[in-house]
Design a protein around this motif. Structure first.
Motif, mmCIF file in Angstrom:
data_model
loop_
_atom_site.group_PDB
_atom_site.id
_atom_site.type_symbol
_atom_site.label_atom_id
_atom_site.label_comp_id
_atom_site.label_asym_id
_atom_site.label_seq_id
_atom_site.Cartn_x
_atom_site.Cartn_y
_atom_site.Cartn_z
ATOM 1 N N ASP A 53 -7.249 4.279 -5.579
ATOM 2 C CA ASP A 53 -6.178 3.254 -5.173
ATOM 3 C C ASP A 53 -6.188 1.926 -5.595
ATOM 4 O OD1 ASP A 53 -8.270 3.475 -3.368
ATOM 5 O OD2 ASP A 53 -7.170 2.346 -1.854
ATOM 6 N N SER A 54 -7.331 1.344 -6.239
ATOM 7 C CA SER A 54 -7.513 0.078 -6.490
ATOM 8 C C SER A 54 -6.868 -0.054 -7.852
ATOM 9 C CB SER A 54 -8.892 -0.316 -6.689
ATOM 10 O OG SER A 54 -9.697 0.179 -7.517
ATOM 11 N N PHE A 55 -6.566 1.183 -8.673
ATOM 12 C CA PHE A 55 -6.057 0.763 -9.973
ATOM 13 C C PHE A 55 -4.768 0.160 -10.227
ATOM 14 C CE2 PHE A 55 -7.602 5.336 -11.616
ATOM 15 C CZ PHE A 55 -8.953 4.954 -11.705
ATOM 16 N N GLN A 56 -4.503 -0.501 -11.179
ATOM 17 C CA GLN A 56 -3.088 -1.101 -11.393
ATOM 18 C C GLN A 56 -2.152 -0.006 -11.721
ATOM 19 O OE1 GLN A 56 -2.055 -4.667 -13.942
ATOM 20 N NE2 GLN A 56 -1.343 -3.115 -15.163
ATOM 21 N N VAL A 57 -1.131 -0.013 -10.976
ATOM 22 C CA VAL A 57 -0.076 1.135 -11.105
ATOM 23 C C VAL A 57 1.339 0.618 -11.339
ATOM 24 C CG1 VAL A 57 1.076 3.058 -9.670
ATOM 25 C CG2 VAL A 57 -1.187 2.543 -9.259
ATOM 26 N N ARG A 58 1.866 1.250 -12.273
ATOM 27 C CA ARG A 58 3.189 0.909 -12.842
ATOM 28 C C ARG A 58 4.168 2.073 -12.350
ATOM 29 N NH1 ARG A 58 5.345 -2.837 -16.172
ATOM 30 N NH2 ARG A 58 3.326 -3.325 -17.020
ATOM 31 N N ASN A 59 5.130 1.732 -11.519
ATOM 32 C CA ASN A 59 6.380 2.747 -11.237
ATOM 33 C C ASN A 59 7.100 2.898 -12.687
ATOM 34 O OD1 ASN A 59 8.395 4.072 -10.262
ATOM 35 N ND2 ASN A 59 8.428 2.960 -8.328
ATOM 36 N N HIS A 111 0.916 -1.339 -0.021
ATOM 37 C CA HIS A 111 0.149 -0.037 -0.056
ATOM 38 C C HIS A 111 0.930 1.185 0.139
ATOM 39 C CE1 HIS A 111 -3.587 -2.277 1.812
ATOM 40 N NE2 HIS A 111 -3.807 -2.236 0.749
ATOM 41 N N VAL A 112 1.889 1.407 1.061
ATOM 42 C CA VAL A 112 2.506 2.447 1.141
ATOM 43 C C VAL A 112 3.465 2.773 -0.360
ATOM 44 C CG1 VAL A 112 4.560 3.309 2.394
ATOM 45 C CG2 VAL A 112 2.961 1.937 3.455
ATOM 46 N N GLN A 113 4.121 1.770 -0.870
ATOM 47 C CA GLN A 113 4.758 1.866 -2.087
ATOM 48 C C GLN A 113 3.808 2.234 -3.236
ATOM 49 O OE1 GLN A 113 6.823 -1.819 -2.633
ATOM 50 N NE2 GLN A 113 7.612 -1.803 -0.691
ATOM 51 N N LYS A 114 2.762 1.783 -3.460
ATOM 52 C CA LYS A 114 1.896 2.089 -4.468
ATOM 53 C C LYS A 114 1.244 3.605 -4.254
ATOM 54 C CE LYS A 114 -2.567 0.441 -6.591
ATOM 55 N NZ LYS A 114 -3.497 -0.667 -6.513
ATOM 56 N N LEU A 115 1.060 3.919 -2.872
ATOM 57 C CA LEU A 115 0.454 5.352 -2.764
ATOM 58 C C LEU A 115 1.615 6.582 -3.139
ATOM 59 C CD1 LEU A 115 -1.512 5.006 0.643
ATOM 60 C CD2 LEU A 115 -2.349 5.583 -1.673
ATOM 61 N N ALA A 116 2.697 5.923 -2.901
ATOM 62 C CA ALA A 116 4.091 6.929 -3.244
ATOM 63 C C ALA A 116 4.117 7.270 -4.627
ATOM 64 C CB ALA A 116 5.291 6.314 -2.671
ATOM 65 N N VAL A 117 4.052 6.255 -5.480
ATOM 66 C CA VAL A 117 3.985 6.177 -6.946
ATOM 67 C C VAL A 117 2.874 7.151 -7.450
ATOM 68 C CG1 VAL A 117 3.847 5.028 -9.076
ATOM 69 C CG2 VAL A 117 5.232 3.961 -7.201
ATOM 70 N N MET A 118 1.654 6.898 -7.067
ATOM 71 C CA MET A 118 0.204 7.352 -7.304
ATOM 72 C C MET A 118 0.558 9.176 -6.867
ATOM 73 S SD MET A 118 -2.897 4.906 -6.653
ATOM 74 C CE MET A 118 -3.878 5.827 -7.424
ATOM 75 N N ILE A 119 0.953 9.276 -5.908
ATOM 76 C CA ILE A 119 1.156 10.744 -5.568
ATOM 77 C C ILE A 119 2.179 11.471 -6.329
ATOM 78 C CG2 ILE A 119 1.756 12.085 -3.481
ATOM 79 C CD1 ILE A 119 0.528 10.189 -1.585
ATOM 80 N N ALA A 120 3.424 10.809 -6.544
ATOM 81 C CA ALA A 120 4.124 11.232 -7.352
ATOM 82 C C ALA A 120 3.999 11.468 -8.847
ATOM 83 C CB ALA A 120 5.517 10.590 -7.077
ATOM 84 N N SER A 162 -1.757 8.427 -18.973
ATOM 85 C CA SER A 162 -0.790 8.690 -17.875
ATOM 86 C C SER A 162 -0.113 6.897 -17.576
ATOM 87 C CB SER A 162 -1.342 9.022 -16.664
ATOM 88 O OG SER A 162 -1.854 10.452 -17.003
ATOM 89 N N GLY A 163 -0.556 5.953 -18.131
ATOM 90 C CA GLY A 163 -0.207 4.602 -17.868
ATOM 91 C C GLY A 163 -0.861 3.867 -16.932
ATOM 92 N N TYR A 164 -2.039 4.419 -16.571
ATOM 93 C CA TYR A 164 -2.534 3.448 -15.404
ATOM 94 C C TYR A 164 -3.674 2.829 -16.290
ATOM 95 C CZ TYR A 164 -0.448 6.594 -12.065
ATOM 96 O OH TYR A 164 0.432 7.490 -11.114
ATOM 97 N N VAL A 165 -4.002 1.568 -15.151
ATOM 98 C CA VAL A 165 -5.194 0.718 -15.774
ATOM 99 C C VAL A 165 -6.272 0.641 -14.673
ATOM 100 C CG1 VAL A 165 -5.929 -1.534 -16.153
ATOM 101 C CG2 VAL A 165 -3.755 -0.662 -17.165
#
Length: 734
Positions: free
Chosen positions: A163-169, A47-56, A137-140
């Motif tokens: 926050d349920s989206f698929q996120v790629r760093n 969760h923490v890592q995913k949120l960091a990517v989304m916020i950035a 923006s690269g999100y799914v």
């Protein structure tokens, strides 16, 4: 009372009230106005890592210009007193209804939401537009479902649970997967798959988006529902999807239910093709499914082809279908999913609604595109529309045409207020006085006319030019009128007295366009001699000449601060000039045919240009870059004008129509959301049926009058005479 710390600002965030349970978290109101806190039940390093990517890496908000939040994106991590991440802060979506409340007829009725088919089309278009921005923006999204989409009363959606989206760093390509899916929205290739082990792509979202759009346009019906004609029990929804079974598959075992299933053919052909591509072609090859961008293009065409029914005020149907499906359906079933009021045969220019205020009013609908919104079309002229102009308050639109007529339109309703007749040839130019009380018109009949806007009456006619009057404009104080003519001269007129002040001579060919500077001290003129001239209004002297165009100068305009001059030309270019130095700033190129009109937005940041190439282009004045190309006219664009608040652009065309475009933030004002009028809004001549019936009634009425007169019943004869006259006149006028 629980207090957390906002990681980005260091401010204390206090949780208020009772939370709403949302899957793996609770959502709380906070002491920070406009923001909610989502606190996880069990926080994980993932969760923490995913949120960091989304916020950035937040996607670009496509609706910042509308003060609208398109997705409830994480704003900042929230930490407890030990510094541990416990959740995040996100914007609150206010006054939105769940998507199912919008498209489901029963739920609409329960919530008393007066939503029409145009609202649903626009909502679908706006959802596709937002998802397009997310994909760029690269999100799914991964889990598109009605509960995760809220819609406000302007048909603007907001996506929650982001926050349920698929996120790629983007730095290390690590993927944080979407772990959930919803029945009926999962593409066939993912059914029964373990989402925790699959990297999804936007191709999978394409399937989900198509299902959402189908439900919006077809009254909440699913593409996989219908009458089962196969052997055994009907398969579950996911089994149907897995087998590629839907209503319009070839040799499908699912068939439409008579009078219940809303047919595919009622929507625009491009939208039909998108559905067929998704569920037929895309079943075999998922990459053939239409993208979010494809849906945006198709739905924009569909919205533009919607027209209002002549019988029920809440019924919209596609011109491509040719008739009102909703009227036919309600007649057969006795149920109207878009209930409204029967239209009277004739409506006045100003009407007062007797219905209750709409919760989701159709006149608030806007598209969520930054610039270049939905087209609304005004029809009523019988020939080319040559000139358009807004009144200073933005409530009235004037149009001049080659049918020799001027029409005044109510921007709020799209209805004609007055039709002004008086010119004997084309109306080439229009301008409102600064106080909005007077409209002036120039014509091919060599005259200028002044009109009382309130009464719709002619005040006076100014004569003096020996050729066509090509352009007219008021001075900022409204006391002086300028006209440019095919006789190569410019004339200044005293508005109050209707007398000519002076004639300016200096051009060697037609003067096609004239305009006052914002301070009223300078006058500019564009001519077929390919030059632009600046004039001193007080002395009538020529200040300077701008040269640079290789063709006729067809349109000139001052920027609102008076520092920049824009000129459009037959050479297909637009030039920006420094008024003080007379130097050319830059040349704007992009049109493929002659420029016929240029106009600055009220803030001076955008320049609009209309061209014979049938398009309108919007330019960033500061960078000289093209922002958007607006397409919608089927012939040359002759005139463009911004509304006083800059939110709307209007264009006139050789296709005999006026198009109204949303180009900025909308608010609930008279100019915010014009509706599309149809022939039912335009006064119609008496029909042959009415005339024939009136003639028959006339014969009967005469016989009755004669009969009662000879019977000695004179009073009755007179009453019948008067009553008959009123009835016949009413019928004959439609």
């Amino acid at each position: 009372m629980t207090v957390f710390t906002c990681a980005s600002t260091g401010q204390s965030i206090t949780l208020l009230g009772e939370p709403k349970i949302s899957g793996e978290a609770k959502v709380w109101q906070t002491n920070r106005n406009g923001y909610l806190a989502k606190i996880y039940h069990n926080q994980t390093p993932e969760h923490v890592q995913k949120l960091a990517v989304m916020i950035a890496h937040r996607p670009k908000e496509p609706n910042s210009h509308l003060n609208h939040i398109s997705f409830a994106w994480p704003k900042s991590v929230l930490k407890d007193s030990q510094g541990n991440c416990v959740g995040f802060l996100m914007p609150e979506i206010k006054e939105g209804k769940e998507l199912i409340d919008i498209y489901n007829p029963k739920r609409r009725k329960d919530f008393k939401l007066e939503v029409d088919w145009r609202f649903l089309h626009t909502t679908a278009l706006n959802i596709a537009s937002i998802i397009e921005a997310i994909h760029i923006s690269g999100y799914v999204l991964g889990d598109i479902k009605p509960q995760n989409i809220l819609v406000n009363d302007r048909a603007l959606p907001s996506i929650i649970d982001t926050d349920s989206f698929q996120v790629r760093n983007p730095k290390n390509n690590k993927v944080y997967r979407c772990l959930v899916g919803s029945e009926g929205f999962t593409p066939p290739e993912l059914i029964d798959q373990d989402f925790s082990s699959i990297d999804q792509t936007e191709v999978h979202d394409r399937f989900r988006l198509a299902v959402i759009i189908y439900q919006l346009l077809f009254g909440g019906q699913t593409p996989f529902g219908g009458k089962w004609i196969g052997a055994g029990e009907p398969p579950e929804t996911n089994d149907r999807i897995r087998q590629g079974l839907w209503l319009y598959a070839s040799n499908s075992l699912i068939q439409p239910v008579d009078n219940i299933t809303i047919p595919l053919e009622i929507v625009h052909p491009e939208v039909q093709r998108c559905f067929l591509r998704c569920f037929n072609d895309g079943y075999k090859n998922p990459n053939l499914r239409p993208t979010a961008e494809d849906w945006v293009k198709a739905l924009r065409l569909a919205v533009n082809e919607l027209t209002i029914c002549g019988k029920v005020d809440s019924h919209y149907y596609s011109r491509t279908y040719g008739k009102c499906y909703w009227c036919d359906r309600s007649t057969k079933l006795g149920i109207d999913i878009f209930p409204g009021f029967a239209r009277p045969k004739q409506q006045s220019a100003f009407s007062v609604s007797t219905s209750q205020p709409k919760v989701f009013a159709a006149d608030k609908i806007i598209e969520n595109v930054a610039i270049g919104g939905q087209i609304h079309t005004l029809q009523g002229h019988f020939s080319y529309v040559i000139s358009v102009a807004f009144s200073p308050d933005g409530k009235i639109l004037a149009s001049g045409s080659c049918d020799n007529i001027i029409k005044l339109w109510d921007v709020g309703t799209g209805r004609v207020i007055y039709t002004l007749k008086g010119h004997s040839y084309w109306v080439t130019s229009l301008a409102f006085s600064p106080d909005g009380k007077i409209l002036t018109s120039g014509s091919g009949d060599k005259t200028i006319k002044l009109w009382n806007v309130t009464r719709g009456r002619q005040i006076r006619t100014l004569k003096g030019h020996s050729e066509w009057v090509r352009s007219v404009a008021f001075s900022p104080d409204g006391k002086t009128l300028v006209s440019g003519s095919g006789d190569k001269t410019i004339k200044l007129w005293n508005v109050t007295r209707g007398r000519q002040i002076r004639t300016l001579e200096g051009h060697s060919e037609w003067v096609r366009s004239v305009a006052f500077s914002p301070d009223g001290k300078t006058l500019v003129s564009g001519s077929d001699d390919k030059t632009i001239q600046l004039w001193d209004v007080t002395t009538g002297g020529q200040i300077c000449t701008f040269k640079g165009h290789s063709g006729w100068v067809t349109s000139v305009a001052f920027s609102p601060d008076g520092k920049i001059l824009a000129s459009g030309s037959e050479d297909k270019t637009i030039k920006l000039w420094n008024v003080t130095t007379g130097g050319q700033i830059r040349t704007l190129q992009g049109h493929s045919d002659s420029i016929r009109s240029v106009a600055f937005s009220p803030d001076g940041k955008i320049l609009a240009s209309g061209s014979y190439d049938k398009t309108i282009k919007l330019w960033d004045v500061g960078t000289a870059r093209e922002i958007y190309t607006l397409q919608g006219h089927s012939s040359s664009v002759t005139s463009v004008a911004f509304s006083p608040d800059g939110k709307i652009l209007v264009s006139g065309s050789h296709d005999n129509t006026i198009n109204i475009w949303q180009v900025g933030s909308s608010s609930n004002t008279a100019t915010s959301s014009p509706i599309k009028p149809t022939q039912s809004n335009v006064p119609q001549p008496a029909t042959s049926t009415n005339i024939y019936f009136s003639f028959c009634l006339y014969i009967i009425w005469m016989l009755l009058c004669v009969l009662f007169w000879y019977s000695g019943l004179f009073g009755w004869s007179i009453l019948i005479f008067l009553g008959g006259m009123v009835t016949i006149v009413s019928l004959a006028s439609g």
